[in-house]
Enzyme design. Structure first.
Site, mmCIF file in Angstrom:
data_model
loop_
_atom_site.group_PDB
_atom_site.id
_atom_site.type_symbol
_atom_site.label_atom_id
_atom_site.label_comp_id
_atom_site.label_asym_id
_atom_site.label_seq_id
_atom_site.Cartn_x
_atom_site.Cartn_y
_atom_site.Cartn_z
ATOM 1 N N GLY A 10 102.593 8.280 14.417
ATOM 2 C CA GLY A 10 101.617 9.229 14.966
ATOM 3 C C GLY A 10 100.602 8.499 15.835
ATOM 4 N N ASP A 35 109.473 12.272 4.487
ATOM 5 C CA ASP A 35 109.031 13.632 4.839
ATOM 6 C C ASP A 35 108.069 14.123 3.763
ATOM 7 O OD1 ASP A 35 108.687 16.273 5.421
ATOM 8 O OD2 ASP A 35 110.828 16.767 5.526
ATOM 9 N N ALA A 59 100.086 14.200 8.993
ATOM 10 C CA ALA A 59 99.592 15.545 8.712
ATOM 11 C C ALA A 59 100.325 16.530 9.610
ATOM 12 C CB ALA A 59 98.076 15.634 8.987
ATOM 13 N N THR A 61 99.534 18.625 12.205
ATOM 14 C CA THR A 61 98.333 18.618 13.042
ATOM 15 C C THR A 61 98.316 19.703 14.126
ATOM 16 O OG1 THR A 61 99.359 16.959 14.447
ATOM 17 C CG2 THR A 61 97.870 16.152 12.733
ATOM 18 N N ASP A 101 87.218 17.026 11.413
ATOM 19 C CA ASP A 101 85.996 17.807 11.666
ATOM 20 C C ASP A 101 86.266 19.313 11.576
ATOM 21 O OD1 ASP A 101 87.624 17.243 13.964
ATOM 22 O OD2 ASP A 101 86.081 18.044 15.273
ATOM 23 N N TYR A 124 94.756 25.382 9.401
ATOM 24 C CA TYR A 124 94.755 23.912 9.464
ATOM 25 C C TYR A 124 93.556 23.348 8.699
ATOM 26 C CZ TYR A 124 94.027 19.270 11.583
ATOM 27 O OH TYR A 124 93.805 17.930 11.786
ATOM 28 N N LYS A 128 93.611 21.210 5.233
ATOM 29 C CA LYS A 128 93.076 19.834 5.210
ATOM 30 C C LYS A 128 91.978 19.714 4.159
ATOM 31 C CE LYS A 128 93.846 16.746 7.671
ATOM 32 N NZ LYS A 128 94.802 15.615 7.522
HETATM 33 N N1 LIG Z 1 94.207 14.349 16.735
HETATM 34 C C1 LIG Z 1 92.964 14.709 16.493
HETATM 35 O O1 LIG Z 1 92.209 15.036 17.404
HETATM 36 C C2 LIG Z 1 92.432 14.672 15.092
HETATM 37 C C3 LIG Z 1 91.125 15.123 14.884
HETATM 38 C C4 LIG Z 1 90.614 15.102 13.613
HETATM 39 C C5 LIG Z 1 91.386 14.631 12.554
HETATM 40 N N2 LIG Z 1 92.654 14.210 12.779
HETATM 41 C C6 LIG Z 1 93.426 13.746 11.618
HETATM 42 O O2 LIG Z 1 93.822 12.409 11.855
HETATM 43 C C7 LIG Z 1 95.067 12.150 11.228
HETATM 44 C C8 LIG Z 1 96.042 11.561 12.230
HETATM 45 O O3 LIG Z 1 96.307 12.522 13.242
HETATM 46 P P1 LIG Z 1 96.927 12.109 14.644
HETATM 47 O O4 LIG Z 1 95.932 12.413 15.679
HETATM 48 O O5 LIG Z 1 97.510 10.731 14.563
HETATM 49 O O6 LIG Z 1 98.084 13.206 14.750
HETATM 50 P P2 LIG Z 1 99.624 13.066 15.144
HETATM 51 O O7 LIG Z 1 99.796 12.153 16.288
HETATM 52 O O8 LIG Z 1 100.114 14.473 15.207
HETATM 53 O O9 LIG Z 1 100.245 12.336 13.883
HETATM 54 C C9 LIG Z 1 100.614 12.990 12.734
HETATM 55 C C10 LIG Z 1 101.827 12.279 12.179
HETATM 56 O O10 LIG Z 1 102.252 12.968 11.004
HETATM 57 C C11 LIG Z 1 103.647 13.075 11.064
HETATM 58 N N3 LIG Z 1 104.130 14.189 10.272
HETATM 59 C C12 LIG Z 1 104.050 15.517 10.542
HETATM 60 N N4 LIG Z 1 104.642 16.210 9.566
HETATM 61 C C13 LIG Z 1 105.116 15.308 8.673
HETATM 62 C C14 LIG Z 1 105.835 15.412 7.468
HETATM 63 N N5 LIG Z 1 106.229 16.587 6.967
HETATM 64 N N6 LIG Z 1 106.161 14.273 6.811
HETATM 65 C C15 LIG Z 1 105.803 13.075 7.300
HETATM 66 N N7 LIG Z 1 105.139 12.905 8.440
HETATM 67 C C16 LIG Z 1 104.781 14.025 9.118
HETATM 68 C C17 LIG Z 1 103.982 13.251 12.527
HETATM 69 O O11 LIG Z 1 105.320 12.911 12.760
HETATM 70 P P3 LIG Z 1 106.185 13.739 13.864
HETATM 71 O O12 LIG Z 1 105.356 13.808 15.103
HETATM 72 O O13 LIG Z 1 107.419 12.949 13.971
HETATM 73 O O14 LIG Z 1 106.393 15.103 13.251
HETATM 74 C C18 LIG Z 1 103.008 12.266 13.154
HETATM 75 O O15 LIG Z 1 103.556 10.980 13.183
HETATM 76 C C19 LIG Z 1 95.501 13.480 10.601
HETATM 77 O O16 LIG Z 1 95.102 13.497 9.252
HETATM 78 C C20 LIG Z 1 94.706 14.511 11.362
HETATM 79 O O17 LIG Z 1 94.484 15.672 10.571
HETATM 80 C C21 LIG Z 1 93.191 14.212 14.019
#
Ligand SMILES: NC(=O)c1ccc[n+]([C@@H]2O[C@H](COP(=O)([O-])OP(=O)(O)OC[C@H]3O[C@@H](n4cnc5c(N)ncnc54)[C@H](OP(=O)(O)O)[C@@H]3O)[C@@H](O)[C@H]2O)c1
Length: 290
Positions: A10, A35, A59, A61, A101, A124, A128
């Protein structure tokens, strides 16, 4: 120290893998390897893996998709973290779990502290928040790290979309009435080892780059940095859009979700750099051809 990272491909997980390899004994599971919707597989895989710290950066996301896939959102964002937290507690390991957030409703007009009540306005956010509660109920040294508007080189996010649009179009626009703070995956990864110590304080921690902005200001700064670092774009300025204009969005999103990093500063004695510095660093490093 043995660290295992879930969500290793991710946006955040890949940055954590890269930054921590070399300094620690790091292993990662990507979605295909583990998974989170399969609880038996989680028990099996983690049962046979040895670690001191488990970092969950995986997550569901996709904020809009969560609205129509509620069960799956809760399975991945709440039930799986519950199991991860219990497995870690049994092993005497620490869980560092990432949250968002978007657990807040956005009605406040000053940065949210970890003591402010969460009140999610989307599935979502609800899922969370349920995950956070499960993690903290399992063990008092587990850590929930809330971050906002995450960007970095490992997976495109808002900023990369804006730069691409500005390279293809003469005019671009972005929402001007929604506020939080962009946060660089590199900065999250660099600060995290301070919390690897299993005896350290648990609970909720907010981490974001310093300052606040709207998506319009964020995008404008990205284009200003492109100009500064010689990255060509057709559009030079970002026009304003209103949140209400976003008809295609299914989920509601908080209009104000700036995270207060006061607790982080008190605990570590260090301050996150500003979002403007972080964005400039990112564009210089990953877009500039100079
Ligand atoms: N992005 C933001 O702006 C943001 C803001 C606030 C908080 N966060 C939090 O930060 C954390 C990291 O988010 P990120 O930005 O890195 O998002 P991301 O790029 O969407 O990464 C999420 C990862 O989780 C994996 N995933 C999804 N479903 C899954 C499952 N069933 N089993 C195992 N892996 C799974 C995805 O894999 P695939 O893509 O292969 O499905 C992806 O590698 C999360 O907890 C998110 O809630 C993110």
């Amino acid at each position: 120290m043995k660290i295992v990272i879930i969500g290793a491909r991710g946006r955040l997980g890949a940055a954590l893998m890269r930054e921590h390899q070399g300094e620690h004994d790091v292993a990662g599971f990507n979605h295909a390897q583990l998974d989170l919707s399969n609880l038996d597989k989680i028990r099996e895989k983690l049962g046979e893996t040895d670690f001191d710290v488990l970092v969950n950066a995986a997550a569901f996301t996709n904020v809009d998709l969560c609205e129509t896939q509620r069960d799956q959102a809760f399975r991945i964002n709440a039930e799986a973290p519950d199991l991860l937290a219990k497995i870690c507690a049994d092993k005497g390991a620490k869980l560092i779990h990432f949250s968002t957030d978007y657990v807040f409703d956005g009605e406040k007009r000053a940065p949210y502290t970890d003591e402010d009540e969460a009140n999610p306005i989307s599935v979502y956010g609800e899922s969370k928040l349920a995950g956070e509660k499960n993690v903290l109920a399992a063990q008092n040294r587990h850590l929930v790290v809330r971050v906002s508007w995450v960007f970095g080189p490992d997976r495109p996010s808002f900023i990369d979309g804006m730069i691409k649009r500005a390279q293809e179009n003469e005019t671009v626009d972005a929402i001007a009435d929604k506020f939080s703070t962009p946060t660089y995956t590199h900065d999250i990864a660099r600060m995290l080892p301070q919390f690897f110590d299993g005896d350290g304080e648990g609970g909720i921690l907010h981490f974001a780059n310093a300052g606040k902005c709207s998506w319009q200001e964020y995008a404008q700064w990205a284009l200003d940095c492109c100009r500064e670092f010689g990255v060509p774009t057709k559009a030079k300025t970002v026009g304003p859009l209103k949140l209400n204009d976003m008809q295609a969005w299914v989920a509601r999103r908080p209009v104000y979700s700036v995270l207060s990093t006061t607790k982080y500063v008190q605990l570590t004695g260090t301050r996150p750099r500003t979002w403007r510095e972080a964005v400039a660093d990112y564009i210089r490093r990953f877009y500039s051809k100079k």
